[in-house]
Design an enzyme around this catalytic site. Structure first.
Site, short mmCIF file in Angstrom:
data_model
loop_
_atom_site.label_atom_id
_atom_site.label_comp_id
_atom_site.label_asym_id
_atom_site.label_seq_id
_atom_site.Cartn_x
_atom_site.Cartn_y
_atom_site.Cartn_z
CB CYS A 62 -20.17 6.67 -7.56
SG CYS A 62 -19.02 7.77 -6.64
CB CYS A 102 -20.72 -4.20 -16.24
SG CYS A 102 -21.00 -3.97 -14.51
CG ASP A 107 -2.01 1.25 1.15
OD1 ASP A 107 -2.37 1.56 0.02
OD2 ASP A 107 -2.31 1.78 2.25
CB CYS A 138 -18.06 -5.57 -8.81
SG CYS A 138 -17.16 -6.31 -10.25
C1 B12 Z 1 -4.06 6.61 -3.52
C2 B12 Z 1 -4.87 5.47 -3.01
C3 B12 Z 1 -6.20 5.74 -2.94
C4 B12 Z 1 -7.06 6.95 -3.05
C5 B12 Z 1 -7.12 7.06 -4.89
C6 B12 Z 1 -7.62 5.87 -5.27
C7 B12 Z 1 -7.48 5.70 -7.00
N1 B12 Z 1 -8.34 4.81 -7.58
O1 B12 Z 1 -6.19 6.12 -7.18
C8 B12 Z 1 -8.41 6.84 -2.49
C9 B12 Z 1 -8.29 7.16 -1.17
C10 B12 Z 1 -9.66 7.38 -3.10
C11 B12 Z 1 -8.51 5.36 -2.27
C12 B12 Z 1 -9.66 4.62 -1.93
C13 B12 Z 1 -9.82 3.21 -1.89
N2 B12 Z 1 -8.77 2.39 -1.90
CO1 B12 Z 1 -6.95 2.93 -2.14
N3 B12 Z 1 -5.27 3.07 -2.53
C14 B12 Z 1 -4.57 4.13 -3.08
C15 B12 Z 1 -3.09 3.80 -3.44
C16 B12 Z 1 -2.01 4.27 -2.22
C17 B12 Z 1 -2.24 4.45 -4.59
C18 B12 Z 1 -3.27 4.22 -5.79
C19 B12 Z 1 -2.67 4.78 -7.04
O2 B12 Z 1 -1.66 4.78 -7.61
N4 B12 Z 1 -3.52 5.80 -7.60
C20 B12 Z 1 -3.08 6.81 -9.01
C21 B12 Z 1 -3.93 6.49 -9.97
C22 B12 Z 1 -3.13 7.07 -11.12
O3 B12 Z 1 -4.08 5.22 -10.10
P1 B12 Z 1 -5.49 4.39 -10.72
O4 B12 Z 1 -6.78 4.96 -10.45
O5 B12 Z 1 -5.28 3.14 -10.37
O6 B12 Z 1 -5.26 4.76 -12.37
C23 B12 Z 1 -5.26 3.79 -13.09
C24 B12 Z 1 -6.61 3.82 -14.05
O7 B12 Z 1 -7.26 5.02 -13.88
C25 B12 Z 1 -6.09 3.63 -15.36
N5 B12 Z 1 -6.66 4.21 -16.56
C26 B12 Z 1 -6.64 5.59 -16.41
N6 B12 Z 1 -7.25 6.04 -17.65
C27 B12 Z 1 -7.71 4.78 -18.04
C28 B12 Z 1 -8.32 4.34 -19.40
C29 B12 Z 1 -8.77 3.18 -19.82
C30 B12 Z 1 -9.53 3.15 -21.16
C31 B12 Z 1 -8.09 2.27 -19.05
C32 B12 Z 1 -8.39 0.66 -19.21
C33 B12 Z 1 -7.57 2.59 -18.07
C34 B12 Z 1 -7.38 3.68 -17.44
O8 B12 Z 1 -4.59 3.53 -15.41
C35 B12 Z 1 -4.33 4.16 -14.26
C36 B12 Z 1 -2.82 3.53 -13.84
O9 B12 Z 1 -3.00 1.94 -13.68
C37 B12 Z 1 -2.98 2.16 -3.59
C38 B12 Z 1 -1.73 1.44 -3.03
C39 B12 Z 1 -0.89 1.33 -4.08
N7 B12 Z 1 0.68 1.85 -3.77
O10 B12 Z 1 -1.00 1.18 -5.23
C40 B12 Z 1 -4.45 1.80 -2.60
C41 B12 Z 1 -5.40 0.85 -3.05
C42 B12 Z 1 -5.50 1.02 -4.53
N8 B12 Z 1 -6.52 1.25 -2.40
C43 B12 Z 1 -7.23 0.00 -2.23
C44 B12 Z 1 -8.56 0.05 -1.33
C45 B12 Z 1 -8.88 -1.54 -0.84
C46 B12 Z 1 -9.14 1.29 -1.61
C47 B12 Z 1 -10.78 1.26 -1.15
C48 B12 Z 1 -11.55 0.19 -1.67
C49 B12 Z 1 -10.89 1.45 0.42
C50 B12 Z 1 -12.33 1.87 0.75
N9 B12 Z 1 -13.24 0.59 0.91
O11 B12 Z 1 -12.87 2.89 1.18
C51 B12 Z 1 -11.14 2.55 -1.89
C52 B12 Z 1 -11.57 2.42 -3.40
C53 B12 Z 1 -11.90 3.53 -4.23
C54 B12 Z 1 -11.97 3.66 -5.59
N10 B12 Z 1 -12.84 3.31 -6.48
O12 B12 Z 1 -10.63 3.41 -6.09
C55 B12 Z 1 -6.36 -1.33 -2.43
C56 B12 Z 1 -7.23 -1.63 -3.90
C57 B12 Z 1 -7.20 -3.16 -3.85
C58 B12 Z 1 -7.49 -3.60 -5.04
N11 B12 Z 1 -8.25 -5.00 -5.30
O13 B12 Z 1 -7.41 -3.01 -6.35
C59 B12 Z 1 -5.03 -0.84 -2.81
C60 B12 Z 1 -4.24 -1.42 -4.11
C61 B12 Z 1 -4.12 -1.00 -1.40
C62 B12 Z 1 -3.89 -2.36 -1.20
N12 B12 Z 1 -2.46 -2.65 -1.25
O14 B12 Z 1 -4.52 -3.29 -1.14
N13 B12 Z 1 -7.25 4.93 -2.51
S1 SF4 Z 2 -15.51 -3.25 -11.99
FE1 SF4 Z 2 -17.19 -4.54 -11.89
S2 SF4 Z 2 -19.02 -3.26 -11.72
FE2 SF4 Z 2 -17.40 -1.85 -12.50
S3 SF4 Z 2 -17.77 -1.92 -14.75
FE3 SF4 Z 2 -16.43 -3.71 -14.23
S4 SF4 Z 2 -17.74 -5.50 -13.87
FE4 SF4 Z 2 -18.85 -3.79 -13.82
S1 SF4 Z 3 -15.40 4.25 -2.93
FE1 SF4 Z 3 -16.23 4.03 -4.98
S2 SF4 Z 3 -18.70 4.38 -4.76
FE2 SF4 Z 3 -17.71 5.18 -2.75
S3 SF4 Z 3 -17.36 7.32 -3.41
FE3 SF4 Z 3 -15.44 6.29 -3.74
S4 SF4 Z 3 -15.65 6.10 -6.01
FE4 SF4 Z 3 -17.69 6.36 -5.16
#
Ligand code: B12
Ligand code: SF4
Ligand code: SF4
Length: 398
Positions: free
Chosen positions: A218, A211, A154, A268
């Site tokens: 959200c 999906c 993480d 999901c």
């Molecule tokens: C910062 C962070 C957060 C932030 C930002 C989340 C985010 N999505 O970035 C916040 C605080 C919001 C957060 C929330 C949560 N987090 Co968090 N978080 C992190 C952390 C530390 C870094 C993630 C990161 O690098 N973000 C930066 C952006 C650039 O990354 P990204 O969203 O993944 O971007 C990708 C996509 O957007 C994609 N993309 C962009 N454009 C496009 C276009 C196309 C066509 C495609 C295909 C893809 C694509 O490419 C990007 C690069 O891969 C990681 C741990 C780690 N070191 O990786 C944990 C991590 C992601 N978190 C985790 C968890 C569990 C959560 C929560 C579920 C907790 C909760 N229940 O409240 C939520 C989920 C919210 C969500 N929907 O993401 C887990 C996820 C596990 C998993 N199965 O994926 C991680 C991996 C921690 C862990 N070690 O388990 N988190």
């Molecule tokens: S992550 Fe799960 S809920 Fe979201 S679009 Fe993909 S299959 Fe549907």
């Molecule tokens: S965890 Fe998912 S559903 Fe909840 S506010 Fe963040 S993006 Fe929206």
């Protein structure tokens, strides 16, 4: 997730040059990881495509990380394992399931209670649990293969989700988290970077299809587009990472979510293949499945530390937590909680006090209903008043 100090890395046992890709070593490591309790194990090269860096840069440039300034300084290392550790040859991606046995959104309908994300309801902080297992696997690898290695979970500058996808654990769904065909949205991720040359697994491909369930549910409209999250709008960020007052526009949609949010994960359709975890460290504590807001509002520093000892929640501190509770009270529609909010409005922490004043105002000035009139109130509905994810709001599987 809140930042932690840099991880303590296990000492390298030797600095032997990397051998040729070794299938037997890979199979043995996979078996040992399973024996240690990991639910998913995959292998990949210690590199990511340039696209990962470009997407991370766009995320940061658009300010979508909000106040998580700790994401900015080491973007190069985050997007490239070898920029973090030049000797790294392979990455082992590991997943530990926390798939809940009960509907994680059930607590949203109980407005006098707080909803805590499934990942934080257990007695132990997942960082500690995953880290301990990574270290155990690392020690075993060092003893068996003389491997040099580093372990992460993480908080290090590592892009855990793209690495896990590349290692075949799952794919980054439209909600941006990793989805596994076997474990749904419910895997914690960790990594071992190593000097061993291990044959890579096949990357997983995207199975989201048409999906959009996670995007539609959200409550705060945090996805500007599929696969893209604006953390500033995400309840997980607002309740866990964000210091200071929560912007007004997000307070009502927060509903009773007081720590994290599970909505996009829980809807999901791939979760239907996930078997509930049996890990005691993540077994929901009765006190955290649907805690009474009135009791949480009364927590002082000592009470907060005692209740959340060993839990990930402890990291956010009493004031940020009680700020979230105050907002949930404002959303409860329960005028019996008005006195609780009024008491919190005198809190020594100005952010808590301001959130509580907002709650008092929102609950209105009418006196609490009598016992008889309360019985006649309709049962609270998820999604009513604040657009949260009750059963009616959920989208059917694609
Ligand atoms: C910062 C962070 C957060 C932030 C930002 C989340 C985010 N999505 O970035 C916040 C605080 C919001 C957060 C929330 C949560 N987090 Co968090 N978080 C992190 C952390 C530390 C870094 C993630 C990161 O690098 N973000 C930066 C952006 C650039 O990354 P990204 O969203 O993944 O971007 C990708 C996509 O957007 C994609 N993309 C962009 N454009 C496009 C276009 C196309 C066509 C495609 C295909 C893809 C694509 O490419 C990007 C690069 O891969 C990681 C741990 C780690 N070191 O990786 C944990 C991590 C992601 N978190 C985790 C968890 C569990 C959560 C929560 C579920 C907790 C909760 N229940 O409240 C939520 C989920 C919210 C969500 N929907 O993401 C887990 C996820 C596990 C998993 N199965 O994926 C991680 C991996 C921690 C862990 N070690 O388990 N988190
Ligand atoms: S992550 Fe799960 S809920 Fe979201 S679009 Fe993909 S299959 Fe549907
Ligand atoms: S965890 Fe998912 S559903 Fe909840 S506010 Fe963040 S993006 Fe929206």
């Amino acid at each position: 997730m809140p930042p932690l100090p840099a991880p303590t890395l296990p000492a390298a046992s030797s600095r032997t040059p990397p051998p040729q890709a070794d299938t037997a070593a890979r199979d043995a490591i996979r078996a040992e990881a399973r024996r240690l309790g990991f639910d998913a194990v995959g292998f990949t090269e210690a590199r990511l495509p340039g696209q990962a860096r470009a997407r991370l840069d766009a995320f940061l440039a658009e300010g979508r990380h909000g106040t998580m300034a700790w994401m900015e300084p080491r973007a190069a290392q985050r997007a490239d394992p070898r920029a973090l550790w030049p000797e790294a040859v392979s990455v082992i991606s590991l997943g530990l399931s926390y798939a809940p046995g009960e509907d994680p959104l059930a607590a949203l309908a109980r407005r006098d209670r707080g909803a805590i994300s499934a990942y934080a309801q257990g007695p132990r902080d997942y960082h500690d649990v995953v880290k301990a297992r990574l270290k155990a696997l690392g020690r075993w690898m060092a003893g068996r293969f003389g491997a040099d290695l580093k372990v992460f979970v993480d908080t290090a500058p590592v892009m855990e989700k793209p690495l896990a996808q590349q290692a075949g654990l799952g794919w980054q769904g439209k909600h941006t988290n990793l989805v596994s065909r076997a474990h749904g949205s419910w895997l914690f991720l960790g990594e071992i970077y190593t000097t061993l040359a291990l044959p890579p697994d096949m990357p997983e491909r995207d199975h989201c299809g048409s999906c959009r369930a996670c995007l539609s549910i959200c409550p705060t409209d945090a996805f500007p587009a599929p696969y893209r999250l604006d953390a500033r709008r995400c309840i997980s960020y607002l309740t866990i990472e964000h210091e200071g007052p929560i912007p007004e526009e997000f307070r009502a949609p927060m509903g009773n979510r007081i720590y994290g949010c599970d909505d996009c994960l829980a809807v999901c359709p791939w979760n239907k293949f996930a078997r509930a975890h049996v890990e005691p460290a993540f077994a929901p504590r009765a006190a955290l499945t649907a805690p009474r807001l009135a009791e949480l509002a009364a927590l002082d520093e000592a009470g907060f530390r005692a209740l959340f000892s060993g839990s990930a929640i402890k990291r956010i501190g009493r004031d940020r937590f009680v700020r979230n509770v105050a907002i949930a009270i404002g959303n409860s529609g329960d005028t019996a909680l008005r006195a609780t909010a009024q008491a919190l409005a005198e809190d020594a922490d100005p952010v808590v006090a301001e959130a509580a004043r907002w709650a008092v105002e929102r609950l209105g000035s009418s006196p609490p209903p009598t016992r008889a009139s309360r019985r006649s109130l309709p049962p609270p509905l998820a999604g009513e008043g604040w657009d949260g994810g009750g059963p009616a709001a959920r989208t059917a599987p694609a």
